[in-house]
Design a protein around this motif. Structure first.
Motif, PDB file in Angstrom:
ATOM      1  N   VAL A 216       0.837  -1.203   0.000  1.00 59.54           N
ATOM      2  CA  VAL A 216       0.000   0.000   0.000  1.00 59.54           C
ATOM      3  C   VAL A 216       0.871   1.252   0.000  1.00 59.54           C
ATOM      4  CG1 VAL A 216      -1.625   1.364   1.393  1.00 59.54           C
ATOM      5  CG2 VAL A 216      -2.052  -1.069   1.010  1.00 59.54           C
ATOM      6  N   ASP A 217       1.909   1.259   0.831  1.00 59.91           N
ATOM      7  CA  ASP A 217       2.814   2.412   0.876  1.00 59.91           C
ATOM      8  C   ASP A 217       3.480   2.648  -0.478  1.00 59.91           C
ATOM      9  OD1 ASP A 217       2.206   2.756   3.557  1.00 59.91           O
ATOM     10  OD2 ASP A 217       4.045   1.790   4.277  1.00 59.91           O
ATOM     11  N   ASP A 218       3.902   1.571  -1.132  1.00 59.99           N
ATOM     12  CA  ASP A 218       4.563   1.721  -2.432  1.00 59.99           C
ATOM     13  C   ASP A 218       3.585   2.124  -3.530  1.00 59.99           C
ATOM     14  OD1 ASP A 218       7.093   1.283  -1.459  1.00 59.99           O
ATOM     15  OD2 ASP A 218       7.286  -0.744  -2.256  1.00 59.99           O
ATOM     16  N   TYR A 219       2.362   1.589  -3.514  1.00 58.87           N
ATOM     17  CA  TYR A 219       1.359   2.030  -4.494  1.00 58.87           C
ATOM     18  C   TYR A 219       1.099   3.531  -4.318  1.00 58.87           C
ATOM     19  CZ  TYR A 219       0.065  -2.805  -5.715  1.00 58.87           C
ATOM     20  OH  TYR A 219       0.075  -4.103  -6.155  1.00 58.87           O
ATOM     21  N   THR A 220       1.007   3.963  -3.068  1.00 58.40           N
ATOM     22  CA  THR A 220       0.762   5.375  -2.781  1.00 58.40           C
ATOM     23  C   THR A 220       1.896   6.232  -3.345  1.00 58.40           C
ATOM     24  OG1 THR A 220      -0.496   4.806  -0.798  1.00 58.40           O
ATOM     25  CG2 THR A 220       0.381   7.064  -0.930  1.00 58.40           C
ATOM     26  N   MET A 221       3.121   5.826  -3.106  1.00 66.39           N
ATOM     27  CA  MET A 221       4.269   6.588  -3.603  1.00 66.39           C
ATOM     28  C   MET A 221       4.275   6.600  -5.135  1.00 66.39           C
ATOM     29  SD  MET A 221       6.792   8.484  -2.896  1.00 66.39           S
ATOM     30  CE  MET A 221       7.466   8.255  -1.285  1.00 66.39           C
ATOM     31  N   ALA A 222       3.985   5.480  -5.753  1.00 63.78           N
ATOM     32  CA  ALA A 222       3.961   5.416  -7.219  1.00 63.78           C
ATOM     33  C   ALA A 222       2.910   6.359  -7.789  1.00 63.78           C
ATOM     34  CB  ALA A 222       3.690   3.978  -7.671  1.00 63.78           C
ATOM     35  N   ILE A 223       1.735   6.377  -7.171  1.00 64.93           N
ATOM     36  CA  ILE A 223       0.660   7.267  -7.634  1.00 64.93           C
ATOM     37  C   ILE A 223       1.075   8.725  -7.461  1.00 64.93           C
ATOM     38  CG2 ILE A 223      -1.698   8.045  -7.133  1.00 64.93           C
ATOM     39  CD1 ILE A 223      -2.267   5.017  -6.400  1.00 64.93           C
ATOM     40  N   GLU A 224       1.671   9.048  -6.312  1.00 61.13           N
ATOM     41  CA  GLU A 224       2.093  10.424  -6.046  1.00 61.13           C
ATOM     42  C   GLU A 224       3.198  10.883  -6.988  1.00 61.13           C
ATOM     43  OE1 GLU A 224       3.109  10.570  -1.891  1.00 61.13           O
ATOM     44  OE2 GLU A 224       1.018  10.379  -1.275  1.00 61.13           O
ATOM     45  N   LEU A 225       4.126   9.987  -7.312  1.00 60.23           N
ATOM     46  CA  LEU A 225       5.231  10.353  -8.201  1.00 60.23           C
ATOM     47  C   LEU A 225       4.773  10.515  -9.642  1.00 60.23           C
ATOM     48  CD1 LEU A 225       8.133   8.150  -6.819  1.00 60.23           C
ATOM     49  CD2 LEU A 225       7.934  10.642  -6.696  1.00 60.23           C
ATOM     50  N   GLY A 226       3.712   9.826 -10.020  1.00 60.51           N
ATOM     51  CA  GLY A 226       3.161   9.988 -11.362  1.00 60.51           C
ATOM     52  C   GLY A 226       3.434   8.825 -12.287  1.00 60.51           C
ATOM     53  N   LEU A 227       2.453   7.983 -12.432  1.00 64.13           N
ATOM     54  CA  LEU A 227       2.512   6.859 -13.366  1.00 64.13           C
ATOM     55  C   LEU A 227       1.794   7.244 -14.651  1.00 64.13           C
ATOM     56  CD1 LEU A 227       1.486   4.063 -10.859  1.00 64.13           C
ATOM     57  CD2 LEU A 227       3.708   4.220 -11.981  1.00 64.13           C
ATOM     58  N   ARG A 228       2.053   6.478 -15.705  1.00 59.15           N
ATOM     59  CA  ARG A 228       1.246   6.639 -16.917  1.00 59.15           C
ATOM     60  C   ARG A 228      -0.198   6.318 -16.532  1.00 59.15           C
ATOM     61  NH1 ARG A 228       5.551   3.417 -19.277  1.00 59.15           N
ATOM     62  NH2 ARG A 228       4.050   1.725 -19.137  1.00 59.15           N
TER      63      ARG A 228
END
Length: 136
Positions: free
Chosen positions: A47-59
């Motif tokens: 969950v923490d990593d999904y959150t960071m990925a979303i915040e950093l900006g995925l396609r």
């Protein structure tokens, strides 16, 4: 390719740790590590990593998938409200992929039912059923 076939999501947690240490702004590395953590049973870390990925900006497509995966993981961890927020984010974005939209609606419907919101659950379910998926 072998790691992907075995469900290792483009690297082990340790390999992805090294990539993130070297490139801390790499959203895809966080997303891949979240998937790997999920496979090893580390739901909170995922969950923490999904959150960071979303915040950093995925396609866009990966962002929908990250929200969906985080939503499922949150639900597994008992965070029904957080899970509904993830599926709602997908629904509000109205993705071009009707499969993604339909899946988010079905998942949110199930969560609403668990929460006792039977009317909302039925509305989401009916909307999901009405979404037509065209075969290509």
């Amino acid at each position: 390719m072998l790691k992907d076939a075995l469900g290792s999501y483009r690297g082990s947690v340790e390999e992805l740790d090294r990539i993130i240490e070297q490139y801390p702004e790499n959203a895809e590395a966080y997303y891949n590590r979240a998937n790997a953590k999920n496979c090893t049973g580390d739901g909170r870390g995922a969950v923490d990593d999904y959150t960071m990925a979303i915040e950093l900006g995925l396609r866009l497509r990966e962002k929908f998938l990250a929200h969906g995966n985080r939503g499922i993981t949150r639900a597994d961890l008992g965070d029904v409200e957080g899970a509904m927020e993830d599926f709602t984010a997908i629904i509000k974005a109205c993705p071009k992929s009707k499969r993604i939209l339909k899946t988010a609606l079905f998942n949110r419907s199930l969560l609403k039912r668990v929460s006792g919101d039977f009317r909302g659950a039925d509305q989401d379910y009916q909307y999901a059923v009405s979404v037509e998926i065209h075969k290509q």
